[in-house]
Design an enzyme around this catalytic site. Structure first.
Site, PDB file in Angstrom:
ATOM      1  N   SER A   1       7.662  -2.015  -2.014  1.00 60.86           N
ATOM      2  CA  SER A   1       7.827  -2.992  -3.100  1.00 60.86           C
ATOM      3  C   SER A   1       7.791  -2.395  -4.504  1.00 60.86           C
ATOM      4  O   SER A   1       8.146  -3.072  -5.468  1.00 60.86           O
ATOM      5  CB  SER A   1       6.743  -4.059  -3.012  1.00 60.86           C
TER       6      SER A   1
ATOM      7  N   LYS B   1      10.770  -2.586  -6.574  1.00 57.25           N
ATOM      8  CA  LYS B   1      11.195  -3.847  -7.207  1.00 57.25           C
ATOM      9  C   LYS B   1      11.194  -3.758  -8.736  1.00 57.25           C
ATOM     10  O   LYS B   1      11.926  -4.487  -9.403  1.00 57.25           O
ATOM     11  CB  LYS B   1      10.297  -4.997  -6.734  1.00 57.25           C
TER      12      LYS B   1
ATOM     13  N   TYR C   1      18.506  -3.875  -0.284  1.00 58.93           N
ATOM     14  CA  TYR C   1      17.066  -4.150  -0.394  1.00 58.93           C
ATOM     15  C   TYR C   1      16.263  -3.294   0.590  1.00 58.93           C
ATOM     16  O   TYR C   1      15.277  -2.651   0.214  1.00 58.93           O
ATOM     17  CB  TYR C   1      16.797  -5.652  -0.173  1.00 58.93           C
TER      18      TYR C   1
ATOM     19  N   TYR D   1       0.835  -9.061  -6.500  1.00 57.62           N
ATOM     20  CA  TYR D   1       0.982 -10.309  -5.728  1.00 57.62           C
ATOM     21  C   TYR D   1      -0.116 -11.305  -6.068  1.00 57.62           C
ATOM     22  O   TYR D   1      -0.494 -11.440  -7.213  1.00 57.62           O
ATOM     23  CB  TYR D   1       1.032 -10.004  -4.219  1.00 57.62           C
TER      24      TYR D   1
ATOM     25  N   VAL E   1       3.718  -1.784   0.465  1.00 62.38           N
ATOM     26  CA  VAL E   1       3.026  -1.729   1.767  1.00 62.38           C
ATOM     27  C   VAL E   1       3.059  -0.339   2.418  1.00 62.38           C
ATOM     28  O   VAL E   1       2.424  -0.130   3.441  1.00 62.38           O
ATOM     29  CB  VAL E   1       3.538  -2.791   2.779  1.00 62.38           C
TER      30      VAL E   1
HETATM   31  O1  DON Z   1      10.310  -6.456   2.526  1.00 59.30           O
HETATM   32  C1  DON Z   1       9.192  -6.058   2.848  1.00 59.30           C
HETATM   33  O2  DON Z   1       8.366  -6.792   3.395  1.00 59.30           O
HETATM   34  C2  DON Z   1       8.830  -4.632   2.545  1.00 59.30           C
HETATM   35  N1  DON Z   1      10.010  -3.815   2.568  1.00 59.30           N
HETATM   36  C3  DON Z   1       8.209  -4.515   1.177  1.00 59.30           C
HETATM   37  C4  DON Z   1       6.972  -5.365   1.010  1.00 59.30           C
HETATM   38  C5  DON Z   1       5.929  -4.759   0.174  1.00 59.30           C
HETATM   39  O3  DON Z   1       5.879  -3.579  -0.101  1.00 59.30           O
HETATM   40  C6  DON Z   1       4.839  -5.652  -0.239  1.00 59.30           C
HETATM   41  N2  DON Z   1       3.812  -4.885  -0.898  1.00 59.30           N
HETATM   42  N3  DON Z   1       2.673  -4.949  -1.002  1.00 59.30           N
END
Ligand code: DON
Length: 304
Positions: free
Chosen positions: A60, A63, A188, A240, A258
């Site tokens: 993320s 982003k 994405y 978040y 993540v």
């Molecule tokens: O789309 C997803 O769920 C993951 N590629 C990225 C989510 C993420 O990194 C949330 N972070 N804390």
């Protein structure tokens, strides 16, 4: 032992209390015991400690890069006509807000729905050109020509990303996404699968700390106003549904992923990259948040 090594070793105790991400199967292979940090100052000094050379996927944290690029391509008004600027109390991949709040517009560009909407606005003749622009821009921001996608993480995300597909198809149905959904998800999932180290994150953070100018050669790569917008969204939404608590305790515009990374910006001072794949319940690096709390206190970094 130097101060940074001490901060890392004092916070290793938290790693047992978290878990590595498992909803993307490939991420289960991450080392739960890794914890490291890298600091790059605006005048080029570098400091590091712990498992700073661990490789992980940016997830993320990408982003913030795609938000900057989408605004550079389309202008602020267009981007924020399709994605909001408000924090959420729901999880990063939540579906509920999308239908119930904000007239079907994702609440902000840091949750999955908002990030998928954001990447759909990046210009390019096809999905390969869109992703290539993202990868080249990311390389530029960290001054690292060797960045590449971890293809096994990409394949794993693409194979299991049904919740993201649900979010994206819903947004296609309401007109937030105009392009083909699978083309958008290609970019994405690829952006999330770029492999980095905390040195790369610290360098990207310095560019935001330096208002959009690469500190190592003075090249402006993001307009000042757009760098400011991205930092603001990081401060309000980057961690978040833990963003409020993080602002109170640490007070640095930051973004987590993540894969275990956290990128933190100390405006006018330094960029910080953290790795710690053991995550808390909200998906933030459990040791990384504690390390940042100590750094913020010891070096008086809190911007508030
Ligand atoms: O789309 C997803 O769920 C993951 N590629 C990225 C989510 C993420 O990194 C949330 N972070 N804390």
């Amino acid at each position: 032992m130097n101060t940074l090594e001490e901060i890392i070793s004092e916070n290793r105790k938290y790693l047992d209390r978290g878990e590595v991400a498992s909803y993307i199967p490939e991420l289960k292979k991450a080392n739960k015991n890794a914890l490291g940090l890298y600091i790059t100052t605006l005048n080029g000094e570098e400091y590091f400690a712990g498992d700073y050379d661990t490789k992980f996927t940016i997830q993320s944290i990408s982003k913030i890069i795609t938000l900057a690029l989408a605004i550079m391509d389309n202008g602020k008004d267009y981007v924020f006509s399709k994605v909001g600027m408000e924090p959420t109390t729901e999880a990063f991949n939540s579906i509920i807000d999308l239908e119930l709040k904000n007239l079907n517009k994702p609440l902000n560009p840091m949750i999955n729905a908002g990030a998928i909407a954001t990447v759909s606005m990046i210009k390019g003749k096809d999905k390969n050109e869109v992703f290539n622009r993202i990868l080249e821009f990311t390389k530029k921001l960290c001054g690292n020509e060797n960045l590449k996608v971890d293809e096994s993480v990409y394949t794993s995300e693409n194979r299991t990303g049904n919740r993201n597909r649900a979010l994206a198809y819903f947004m296609k149905s309401t007109g937030i996404i105009e392009k083909d959904v699978e083309e958008v998800l290609y970019a994405y999932f690829k952006q999330c699968s770029i492999e980095v180290t905390c040195k790369d994150l610290s360098r990207i953070a310095t560019v935001f700390a330096n208002e959009g100018v690469l500190p190592w050669n003075e090249e402006r790569v993001i307009p000042k106003e757009i760098a400011r917008i991205v930092k603001t969204i990081m401060a309000t939404c980057g961690m978040y549904d833990a963003s409020g608590e993080f602002a109170v305790n640490i007070g640095l515009p930051s973004k987590s992923g993540v894969g275990g990374g956290i990128l933190a910006v100390a405006p006018g001072k330094m960029g910080i990259g953290i790795v710690g794949p053991s995550l808390d319940k909200k998906g933030n690096s459990i040791g990384g948040v504690e390390v940042l709390k100590d750094l913020s206190e010891k070096f008086d970094l809190n911007i508030f």
